[in-house]
Scaffold this motif. Structure first.
Motif, PDB file in Angstrom:
ATOM      1  N   LEU A 109       0.870  -1.171   0.000  1.00 42.69           N
ATOM      2  CA  LEU A 109       0.000   0.000   0.000  1.00 42.69           C
ATOM      3  C   LEU A 109       0.908   1.222   0.000  1.00 42.69           C
ATOM      4  O   LEU A 109       1.634   1.463   0.954  1.00 42.69           O
ATOM      5  N   TYR A 110       0.836   2.007  -1.075  1.00 47.87           N
ATOM      6  CA  TYR A 110       1.886   2.978  -1.375  1.00 47.87           C
ATOM      7  C   TYR A 110       1.577   4.414  -1.003  1.00 47.87           C
ATOM      8  O   TYR A 110       2.459   5.263  -1.090  1.00 47.87           O
ATOM      9  N   THR A 111       0.334   4.735  -0.640  1.00 46.49           N
ATOM     10  CA  THR A 111      -0.015   6.153  -0.523  1.00 46.49           C
ATOM     11  C   THR A 111      -1.082   6.374   0.532  1.00 46.49           C
ATOM     12  O   THR A 111      -1.845   5.455   0.877  1.00 46.49           O
ATOM     13  N   PHE A 112      -1.129   7.606   1.053  1.00 42.65           N
ATOM     14  CA  PHE A 112      -2.246   8.033   1.908  1.00 42.65           C
ATOM     15  C   PHE A 112      -3.415   8.524   1.051  1.00 42.65           C
ATOM     16  O   PHE A 112      -4.537   8.625   1.532  1.00 42.65           O
ATOM     17  N   PHE A 113      -3.129   8.832  -0.210  1.00 43.10           N
ATOM     18  CA  PHE A 113      -4.115   9.507  -1.053  1.00 43.10           C
ATOM     19  C   PHE A 113      -4.873   8.501  -1.922  1.00 43.10           C
ATOM     20  O   PHE A 113      -4.559   8.307  -3.095  1.00 43.10           O
ATOM     21  N   GLU A 114      -5.881   7.892  -1.339  1.00 39.36           N
ATOM     22  CA  GLU A 114      -6.678   6.884  -2.042  1.00 39.36           C
ATOM     23  C   GLU A 114      -8.114   7.350  -2.269  1.00 39.36           C
ATOM     24  O   GLU A 114      -9.021   6.541  -2.456  1.00 39.36           O
ATOM     25  N   GLY A 115      -8.309   8.663  -2.269  1.00 39.14           N
ATOM     26  CA  GLY A 115      -9.650   9.200  -2.419  1.00 39.14           C
ATOM     27  C   GLY A 115     -10.307   9.436  -1.073  1.00 39.14           C
ATOM     28  O   GLY A 115      -9.661   9.442  -0.027  1.00 39.14           O
ATOM     29  N   GLU A 117     -11.772  11.209   2.159  1.00 42.57           N
ATOM     30  CA  GLU A 117     -11.418  12.448   2.856  1.00 42.57           C
ATOM     31  C   GLU A 117      -9.989  12.906   2.560  1.00 42.57           C
ATOM     32  O   GLU A 117      -9.662  14.080   2.705  1.00 42.57           O
ATOM     33  N   MET A 118      -9.114  11.982   2.113  1.00 42.72           N
ATOM     34  CA  MET A 118      -7.739  12.351   1.803  1.00 42.72           C
ATOM     35  C   MET A 118      -7.589  12.899   0.382  1.00 42.72           C
ATOM     36  O   MET A 118      -6.586  13.546   0.073  1.00 42.72           O
ATOM     37  N   GLY A 119      -8.571  12.611  -0.470  1.00 43.64           N
ATOM     38  CA  GLY A 119      -8.495  13.078  -1.848  1.00 43.64           C
ATOM     39  C   GLY A 119      -7.551  12.224  -2.688  1.00 43.64           C
ATOM     40  O   GLY A 119      -6.966  11.251  -2.220  1.00 43.64           O
ATOM     41  N   VAL A 120      -7.431  12.588  -3.945  1.00 44.60           N
ATOM     42  CA  VAL A 120      -6.505  11.944  -4.876  1.00 44.60           C
ATOM     43  C   VAL A 120      -5.437  12.972  -5.234  1.00 44.60           C
ATOM     44  O   VAL A 120      -5.750  14.020  -5.805  1.00 44.60           O
ATOM     45  N   VAL A 121      -4.187  12.677  -4.884  1.00 44.73           N
ATOM     46  CA  VAL A 121      -3.103  13.643  -5.064  1.00 44.73           C
ATOM     47  C   VAL A 121      -1.935  12.958  -5.769  1.00 44.73           C
ATOM     48  O   VAL A 121      -1.569  11.823  -5.437  1.00 44.73           O
ATOM     49  N   HIS A 122      -1.346  13.648  -6.736  1.00 44.27           N
ATOM     50  CA  HIS A 122      -0.157  13.163  -7.439  1.00 44.27           C
ATOM     51  C   HIS A 122       1.033  13.983  -6.933  1.00 44.27           C
ATOM     52  O   HIS A 122       1.166  15.166  -7.247  1.00 44.27           O
ATOM     53  N   THR A 123       1.877  13.351  -6.131  1.00 36.48           N
ATOM     54  CA  THR A 123       2.936  14.058  -5.419  1.00 36.48           C
ATOM     55  C   THR A 123       4.225  14.110  -6.231  1.00 36.48           C
ATOM     56  O   THR A 123       4.640  13.109  -6.819  1.00 36.48           O
ATOM     57  N   ASP A 124       4.870  15.269  -6.242  1.00 33.64           N
ATOM     58  CA  ASP A 124       6.147  15.435  -6.927  1.00 33.64           C
ATOM     59  C   ASP A 124       7.251  14.680  -6.182  1.00 33.64           C
ATOM     60  O   ASP A 124       7.336  14.750  -4.955  1.00 33.64           O
ATOM     61  N   PHE A 125       8.099  13.953  -6.934  1.00 37.68           N
ATOM     62  CA  PHE A 125       9.204  13.222  -6.325  1.00 37.68           C
ATOM     63  C   PHE A 125      10.537  13.568  -6.989  1.00 37.68           C
ATOM     64  O   PHE A 125      11.406  12.711  -7.127  1.00 37.68           O
ATOM     65  N   THR A 126      10.700  14.822  -7.353  1.00 35.68           N
ATOM     66  CA  THR A 126      11.961  15.254  -7.932  1.00 35.68           C
ATOM     67  C   THR A 126      13.115  15.041  -6.954  1.00 35.68           C
ATOM     68  O   THR A 126      14.219  14.662  -7.350  1.00 35.68           O
ATOM     69  N   GLN A 127      12.851  15.272  -5.658  1.00 33.38           N
ATOM     70  CA  GLN A 127      13.848  15.018  -4.610  1.00 33.38           C
ATOM     71  C   GLN A 127      13.214  14.107  -3.550  1.00 33.38           C
ATOM     72  O   GLN A 127      12.660  14.589  -2.559  1.00 33.38           O
ATOM     73  N   PRO A 128      13.309  12.793  -3.715  1.00 33.77           N
ATOM     74  CA  PRO A 128      12.665  11.878  -2.768  1.00 33.77           C
ATOM     75  C   PRO A 128      13.262  11.949  -1.358  1.00 33.77           C
ATOM     76  O   PRO A 128      12.559  11.720  -0.381  1.00 33.77           O
ATOM     77  N   TYR A 129      14.569  12.235  -1.275  1.00 34.02           N
ATOM     78  CA  TYR A 129      15.264  12.256   0.013  1.00 34.02           C
ATOM     79  C   TYR A 129      15.682  13.680   0.335  1.00 34.02           C
ATOM     80  O   TYR A 129      16.106  14.425  -0.546  1.00 34.02           O
ATOM     81  N   CYS A 130      15.568  14.044   1.605  1.00 39.59           N
ATOM     82  CA  CYS A 130      15.821  15.420   2.026  1.00 39.59           C
ATOM     83  C   CYS A 130      17.266  15.839   1.747  1.00 39.59           C
ATOM     84  O   CYS A 130      18.204  15.232   2.289  1.00 39.59           O
TER      85      CYS A 130
END
Length: 267
Positions: A109-115, A117-130
């Motif tokens: 299970l890869y995401t919090f955003f499954e529709g 109350e959390m909605g459907v969101v496509h998150t940017d991963f240009t910099q995955p690590y801080c």
């Protein structure tokens, strides 16, 4: 509390003072973690695989773990991971401060955003690590004389079996430097939650088809045990260098995650 350590294989005791256990309820289940003192600061320790390494990589409740850290107000996460190397420049006993990942997992299970109350969101991963945490860890390693490679691509496989020689050849051709089983979805969820997340990957072996001998989990733990002192020194010497104010973009939380966490915490 602002800093958390996530311990992987072989990292079960951070060695902090006045350790106490705390349980946190999340929408995904209960999380048990420990809180201890280091230089008068409370640090959260989360054992990824549970007590006595009872959870295989594909059974770790990653969503509950990251949600619990968010509820506690954590902003910075230093994770540890035992990895095999597909890169001849990365040798057993050395650290890699990874900067990117490849995902070969299948059932998680890869995401919090499954529709909902959390909605459907496509998150940017240009910099995955801080980038800020990575810089601090690398600077600390250099000052301590610890071999830590600046950057590496972590290829995450499903596990719990080790990879085949053919899979390792594929990973090498795609640019993977190290291979493990826990980066995904942990890094994804931390990024979605607006946490600064970094991984110290310790090379425990050369991967299948590169190593001259078959690999066992006991060998992984043995190398981790031999290098646990360097790992602990790196983490705890880096912690005082972490500024109170974040100078990166990691704190950005897409969608309604911050609002939902706050509402559930107050309920």
């Amino acid at each position: 509390m602002r800093i958390a350590i996530i311990g992987g294989s072989g990292v079960y005791d951070p060695g902090m003072l006045e350790m106490r256990e705390q349980r946190v309820e999340t929408p995904y289940g209960e999380v048990k973690l420990k809180i201890g003192l280091y230089q008068a600061e409370e640090i959260v320790f989360l054992n990824r695989h549970g007590e006595k390494h009872s959870l295989p990589p594909h059974k770790v409740n990653y969503r509950a773990n990251i949600w619990a850290l968010k509820v506690l107000g954590i902003e910075r996460v230093i994770a540890t991971a035992a990895v095999g190397s597909t890169n001849p420049d990365f040798q057993p006993g050395e650290f890699v401060i990874v900067h990117d990942f490849l995902d070969f997992t299948k059932t998680r299970l890869y995401t919090f955003f499954e529709g909902g109350e959390m909605g459907v969101v496509h998150t940017d991963f240009t910099q995955p690590y801080c980038p800020e945490l990575r810089r601090i860890l690398l600077e600390t390693a250099r000052e301590l004389g610890i071999k830590a490679h600046d950057g590496g691509i972590y290829a995450c496989t499903e596990g719990p079996r080790f990879e085949t020689p053919a899979e390792i050849r594929m990973i090498r051709q795609l640019g993977g430097d190290v291979v493990g089983m826990t980066a995904v979805p942990e890094v994804i969820l931390a990024h979605e939650a607006g946490l600064c997340y970094s991984t110290i990957a310790m090379v425990t072996n050369m991967a299948a088809g590169i190593s001259a001998t078959p690999l066992t989990h006991d060998e992984v733990l043995e190398v981790m045990a031999q290098n646990s002192r360097n790992l602990r020194n790196l983490i705890f010497q880096a912690i005082p260098r972490i500024p109170l104010e974040r100078g990166c973009r990691c704190s950005y939380t897409p969608g309604k995650l911050d609002t939902v966490v706050r509402e559930k915490k107050d309920a």
